[in-house]
Design a protein around this motif. Structure first.
Motif, PDB file in Angstrom:
ATOM      1  N   LYS A  45      71.595  21.742  23.270  1.00 25.57           N
ATOM      2  CA  LYS A  45      72.246  23.007  22.629  1.00 25.57           C
ATOM      3  C   LYS A  45      73.570  22.956  22.276  1.00 25.57           C
ATOM      4  N   GLY A  46      74.178  21.871  22.416  1.00 22.58           N
ATOM      5  CA  GLY A  46      75.676  21.491  21.914  1.00 22.58           C
ATOM      6  C   GLY A  46      76.644  21.738  23.058  1.00 22.58           C
ATOM      7  N   ILE A  47      76.276  22.131  24.335  1.00 23.40           N
ATOM      8  CA  ILE A  47      77.062  22.408  25.213  1.00 23.40           C
ATOM      9  C   ILE A  47      77.858  21.170  25.646  1.00 23.40           C
ATOM     10  N   ARG A  48      79.239  20.985  25.667  1.00 21.31           N
ATOM     11  CA  ARG A  48      80.049  20.105  25.988  1.00 21.31           C
ATOM     12  C   ARG A  48      81.123  20.566  26.811  1.00 21.31           C
ATOM     13  N   SER A  49      81.704  19.808  28.018  1.00 18.85           N
ATOM     14  CA  SER A  49      82.727  20.316  28.652  1.00 18.85           C
ATOM     15  C   SER A  49      83.825  19.629  28.482  1.00 18.85           C
ATOM     16  N   GLY A  50      85.021  20.176  28.837  1.00 16.36           N
ATOM     17  CA  GLY A  50      86.401  19.707  28.335  1.00 16.36           C
ATOM     18  C   GLY A  50      86.980  18.878  29.708  1.00 16.36           C
ATOM     19  N   TRP A  51      88.105  18.020  29.438  1.00 13.72           N
ATOM     20  CA  TRP A  51      88.470  17.319  30.486  1.00 13.72           C
ATOM     21  C   TRP A  51      89.041  18.125  31.525  1.00 13.72           C
ATOM     22  N   ASP A  52      89.208  19.391  31.290  1.00  8.52           N
ATOM     23  CA  ASP A  52      89.713  20.512  32.364  1.00  8.52           C
ATOM     24  C   ASP A  52      88.448  20.884  33.344  1.00  8.52           C
ATOM     25  N   LEU A  53      87.362  20.537  33.146  1.00  6.47           N
ATOM     26  CA  LEU A  53      86.237  21.098  33.846  1.00  6.47           C
ATOM     27  C   LEU A  53      86.455  21.007  35.096  1.00  6.47           C
ATOM     28  N   ASN A  54      86.192  22.077  36.095  1.00  4.80           N
ATOM     29  CA  ASN A  54      86.647  22.357  37.548  1.00  4.80           C
ATOM     30  C   ASN A  54      85.204  22.604  38.398  1.00  4.80           C
ATOM     31  N   ALA A  55      85.577  22.295  39.459  1.00  4.74           N
ATOM     32  CA  ALA A  55      84.441  22.816  40.581  1.00  4.74           C
ATOM     33  C   ALA A  55      84.510  24.373  40.678  1.00  4.74           C
ATOM     34  N   VAL A  56      83.379  25.068  40.606  1.00  2.00           N
ATOM     35  CA  VAL A  56      83.206  26.417  40.676  1.00  2.00           C
ATOM     36  C   VAL A  56      82.253  26.936  41.541  1.00  2.00           C
ATOM     37  N   PRO A  57      82.869  26.898  42.841  1.00  2.00           N
ATOM     38  CA  PRO A  57      81.977  27.120  44.344  1.00  2.00           C
ATOM     39  C   PRO A  57      80.955  28.115  44.026  1.00  2.00           C
ATOM     40  N   ASN A  58      81.653  29.336  43.415  1.00  2.00           N
ATOM     41  CA  ASN A  58      80.383  30.506  43.501  1.00  2.00           C
ATOM     42  C   ASN A  58      79.961  30.864  42.347  1.00  2.00           C
ATOM     43  N   LEU A  59      79.907  30.002  41.381  1.00  2.00           N
ATOM     44  CA  LEU A  59      79.275  29.869  39.918  1.00  2.00           C
ATOM     45  C   LEU A  59      77.813  30.647  40.052  1.00  2.00           C
ATOM     46  N   LYS A  60      77.901  31.702  39.210  1.00  2.00           N
ATOM     47  CA  LYS A  60      76.781  32.574  39.176  1.00  2.00           C
ATOM     48  C   LYS A  60      75.732  32.031  38.314  1.00  2.00           C
ATOM     49  N   LEU A  61      74.450  32.520  38.622  1.00  2.00           N
ATOM     50  CA  LEU A  61      73.381  31.797  37.511  1.00  2.00           C
ATOM     51  C   LEU A  61      73.586  32.489  36.232  1.00  2.00           C
ATOM     52  N   GLY A  62      73.431  31.713  35.250  1.00  2.00           N
ATOM     53  CA  GLY A  62      73.423  32.336  33.799  1.00  2.00           C
ATOM     54  C   GLY A  62      75.081  32.295  33.190  1.00  2.00           C
ATOM     55  N   GLU A  63      75.893  31.961  34.274  1.00  2.00           N
ATOM     56  CA  GLU A  63      77.370  31.970  33.736  1.00  2.00           C
ATOM     57  C   GLU A  63      77.619  30.329  33.572  1.00  2.00           C
ATOM     58  N   ARG A  64      78.684  30.202  32.561  1.00  2.00           N
ATOM     59  CA  ARG A  64      78.981  29.069  32.122  1.00  2.00           C
ATOM     60  C   ARG A  64      80.567  28.811  32.192  1.00  2.00           C
TER      61      ARG A  64
END
Ligand code: KG4
Ligand code: ZN
Length: 344
Positions: free
Chosen positions: A325-344
């Protein structure tokens, strides 16, 4: 000219959200070339549950070995990987950080794109590995140690949440009840096994329904009912049949999971149902869901047990569709302990 092989997408996937350090190499989202899992279960069993600080430390110890083993087993060098995928949430923050930091270092060093993956999207995507013909849309019941969701998988990585638990997750309820009857950690597989010797109709426990929310779940009332039953029996000096209790508790959970799922498919007009997460390997849930789907003419999909609990291959499958889909993460990608479903 490009040949077919050049177009293949190879994902090196890393998972460290809870108590498994895992890595895998997946080709084109559906073909697993390697899937290496270092489980910490034995270690956490000593404490009756996952100890976050110990989990993080163990991930650090294991992660390099696990990734090396995954690459070796796939017979593919790192240079051949198209992208590096990693779980960045939800999960234990310290545990997630180990995988995220490692993935960033590998991707940066090897000059590969980085794709952050939602852990639950990973669980759902395990179905794509075992069922090459399965494509969205379908209804999916997600039941793990930390999550209980009923969703429509509208497209790859696109979810509409129909219902969720209001309190404990299904797996958490299994783990807590197992602990209360002295079966130990992790409770799900132990209850599953013990329940085979018991009568699911021996004790009538309340169903985990929520008034006015047809697709929501609530397991805390059921858990309390089990604890009350145990306390009462102890006070009266009565013997408790652990197999009967396990089977009756399991039946109460399975009954609601199955009825909500089949109801959602019927009402919303979907003809495919899938299950995902650790609890999806529960034998009674599989059997009851099979029976209900057969009765109502629904096609049922679930992953093999090894792909139900946490693993890297499922992150590789989800990572592939995100990458496409073209999704790429940056070098600032962090852990998100409570990431919701459907969130990016
Ligand atoms: O998906 P998972 O590996 O980790 C999370 O993302 O939470 O799920 C682990 C959960 C635990 O609560 C475990 O007790 C439960 O899945 N589980 C089971 C079975 N196998 C694992 N629950 C019921 N029956 C099983 N056979
Ligand atoms: Zn999981």
């Amino acid at each position: 000219m490009m040949n077919i092989a050049d177009k293949d997408v190879y994902i090196l996937a890393i998972e460290s959200s809870c108590d498994e350090t895992a890595a895998a190499v997946v080709r084109n989202g559906r073909e697993v070339l390697s899937n290496v899992i270092a489980s910490q279960i034995d270690l956490h069993t000593l404490y009756g549950g996952v100890v976050p600080e110990i989990a993080s430390r163990k991930h650090i110890e294991k992660i390099n070995q696990v990734i090396e083993a995954a690459l070796k087993e796939s017979a593919m060098p790192l240079e051949e990987m198209t992208a590096i995928a990693v779980t960045y949430g939800p999960g234990l923050v310290g545990a997630l950080l180990v995988g995220v930091a490692e993935a960033k270092a590998i991707a940066y060093g090897a000059g590969k794109p980085l794709v952050g993956v939602h852990h639950i999207e990973g669980h759902v995507s395990a179905n794509f590995i075992d069922h090459p013909d399965l494509e969205p849309p379908f209804i999916c019941l997600i039941v793990s140690g930390g999550h209980t969701h009923l969703v429509v998988v509208k497209d790859y990585g696109e979810f509409e949440i129909l219902g969720r638990t209001r309190d404990d997750a299904a797996g958490e309820a299994f783990d807590k009840v197992a602990r209360a009857v002295g079966l130990g950690y992790p409770g799900g597989p132990k209850i599953d096994k013990t329940a085979r010797e018991g009568d699911p109709k021996a004790i009538r426990f309340p169903r985990a329904k929520v008034e006015g929310a047809p697709y929501d779940f609530s397991f805390s009332g059921l858990k309390s009912a089990v604890l009350n039953y145990l306390n009462h029996a102890r006070m009266m000096g009565e013997e408790v049949s652990v197999p009967d209790l396990a089977a009756s508790f399991q039946y109460a959970v399975v009954d609601v999971l199955v009825s909500h799922t089949v109801e959602a498919a019927k009402v919303l007009g979907y003809d495919k149902v899938a299950m995902a997460g650790g609890v999806a390997s529960n034998s009674a849930l599989r059997e009851e869901m099979r029976r209900a789907c057969k009765r109502t003419g629904l096609a049922l999909y679930y992953p093999s047990p090894i792909l139900c609990t946490d693993n890297g291959a499922m992150i590789g499958a989800a990572g592939y569709y995100e990458y496409q889909k073209g999704i790429r993460s940056g070098w600032d990608l962090n852990a998100v302990p409570n990431l919701k479903l459907g969130e990016r």
